[in-house]
Design a protein around this motif. Structure first.
Motif, PDB file in Angstrom:
ATOM      1  N   VAL A  56       0.823  -1.211   0.000  1.00 16.84           N
ATOM      2  CA  VAL A  56       0.000   0.000   0.000  1.00 16.84           C
ATOM      3  C   VAL A  56       0.857   1.262   0.000  1.00 16.84           C
ATOM      4  CG1 VAL A  56      -1.741   1.285   1.306  1.00 16.84           C
ATOM      5  CG2 VAL A  56      -1.882  -1.200   1.140  1.00 16.84           C
ATOM      6  N   SER A  57       1.962   1.243   0.719  1.00 21.18           N
ATOM      7  CA  SER A  57       2.783   2.449   0.804  1.00 21.18           C
ATOM      8  C   SER A  57       3.331   2.857  -0.557  1.00 21.18           C
ATOM      9  CB  SER A  57       3.924   2.266   1.802  1.00 21.18           C
ATOM     10  OG  SER A  57       4.800   1.256   1.382  1.00 21.18           O
ATOM     11  N   MET A  58       3.565   1.898  -1.457  1.00 16.87           N
ATOM     12  CA  MET A  58       4.052   2.238  -2.789  1.00 16.87           C
ATOM     13  C   MET A  58       2.981   2.970  -3.596  1.00 16.87           C
ATOM     14  SD  MET A  58       6.465  -0.898  -3.993  1.00 16.87           S
ATOM     15  CE  MET A  58       6.774  -0.131  -5.556  1.00 16.87           C
ATOM     16  N   GLU A  59       1.734   2.625  -3.376  1.00 18.94           N
ATOM     17  CA  GLU A  59       0.642   3.271  -4.094  1.00 18.94           C
ATOM     18  C   GLU A  59       0.519   4.741  -3.704  1.00 18.94           C
ATOM     19  OE1 GLU A  59      -2.756   0.931  -3.067  1.00 18.94           O
ATOM     20  OE2 GLU A  59      -2.058  -0.822  -4.185  1.00 18.94           O
ATOM     21  N   LYS A  60       0.960   5.076  -2.507  1.00 23.87           N
ATOM     22  CA  LYS A  60       0.837   6.442  -1.995  1.00 23.87           C
ATOM     23  C   LYS A  60       2.089   7.288  -2.221  1.00 23.87           C
ATOM     24  CE  LYS A  60      -2.348   4.961   1.604  1.00 23.87           C
ATOM     25  NZ  LYS A  60      -2.583   4.825   3.046  1.00 23.87           N
ATOM     26  N   MET A  61       3.102   6.709  -2.856  1.00 17.73           N
ATOM     27  CA  MET A  61       4.358   7.433  -3.045  1.00 17.73           C
ATOM     28  C   MET A  61       4.196   8.588  -4.016  1.00 17.73           C
ATOM     29  SD  MET A  61       7.281   4.483  -3.157  1.00 17.73           S
ATOM     30  CE  MET A  61       8.641   5.630  -3.187  1.00 17.73           C
ATOM     31  N   GLU A  62       4.875   9.679  -3.686  1.00 16.65           N
ATOM     32  CA  GLU A  62       4.891  10.841  -4.566  1.00 16.65           C
ATOM     33  C   GLU A  62       5.917  10.623  -5.679  1.00 16.65           C
ATOM     34  OE1 GLU A  62       5.833  14.228  -2.199  1.00 16.65           O
ATOM     35  OE2 GLU A  62       4.090  13.977  -0.889  1.00 16.65           O
ATOM     36  N   THR A  63       5.726  11.304  -6.784  1.00 13.96           N
ATOM     37  CA  THR A  63       6.645  11.207  -7.921  1.00 13.96           C
ATOM     38  C   THR A  63       8.059  11.601  -7.510  1.00 13.96           C
ATOM     39  OG1 THR A  63       4.814  11.741  -9.388  1.00 13.96           O
ATOM     40  CG2 THR A  63       7.015  11.937 -10.304  1.00 13.96           C
ATOM     41  N   LYS A  64       8.173  12.628  -6.676  1.00 13.26           N
ATOM     42  CA  LYS A  64       9.482  13.092  -6.212  1.00 13.26           C
ATOM     43  C   LYS A  64      10.216  11.980  -5.464  1.00 13.26           C
ATOM     44  CE  LYS A  64      11.478  16.443  -3.005  1.00 13.26           C
ATOM     45  NZ  LYS A  64      11.182  17.515  -2.070  1.00 13.26           N
ATOM     46  N   SER A  65       9.513  11.275  -4.579  1.00 10.90           N
ATOM     47  CA  SER A  65      10.126  10.180  -3.825  1.00 10.90           C
ATOM     48  C   SER A  65      10.569   9.063  -4.765  1.00 10.90           C
ATOM     49  CB  SER A  65       9.140   9.620  -2.802  1.00 10.90           C
ATOM     50  OG  SER A  65       8.879  10.574  -1.807  1.00 10.90           O
TER      51      SER A  65
END
Length: 139
Positions: A56-65
């Protein structure tokens, strides 16, 4: 205390792996050795993904990260590793590893210049010890 033990384990692994790599590089070119190492990383990643119920955390990642983590992977996992293998193949493990382990010096400078991190006496003394160690290995 738990973080200290994990850090100590990571240091042991980081110290043991080059020993294995130096032996493995004895009869192969660095690029071929790197391909074998990458295969092991891929197998390990597949195993971890197989046992991770949700990413789930990958789905919420920002483009910058994503960009900076990808760039870090390219620099350390590809370019840095190939350069490291070349140095390890050509030099003595007891001289190469301390030099390649001086990366905190560069991290300190980048953190100070770009992230505005504080310069303390303790940090400066640590960096001076790293520089002294590099100079001693050079001679």
């Amino acid at each position: 205390m738990e973080s200290f033990l994990f850090a100590l384990l990571a240091a042991f692994i980081a110290g043991f792996a080059p020993f294995l790599e130096k032996i493995g590089l004895s009869s192969v070119e660095p690029t071929a050795a790197y391909l074998i190492r990458c295969s092991a990383v891929i197998v390990g990643a597949i195993i971890v993904i197989s046992f991770t119920p949700s990413l789930v955390s990958m789905e919420k990642m920002e483009t910058k990260s994503i960009f900076f983590l990808f760039l870090s992977g390219i620099l350390t996992g590809f370019v840095g590793q190939l350069v490291f293998y070349k140095a390890l193949k050509l030099g003595e493990i007891s001289r190469i590893i301390p030099i390649t382990s001086c990366y905190p010096l560069f991290t300190f400078i980048l953190g100070w210049v770009f992230l505005g991190e504080a310069i303390t006496l303790c940090k400066v003394l640590g960096m001076l010890l790293i520089v002294a160690g590099i100079l001693l290995l050079r001679f």
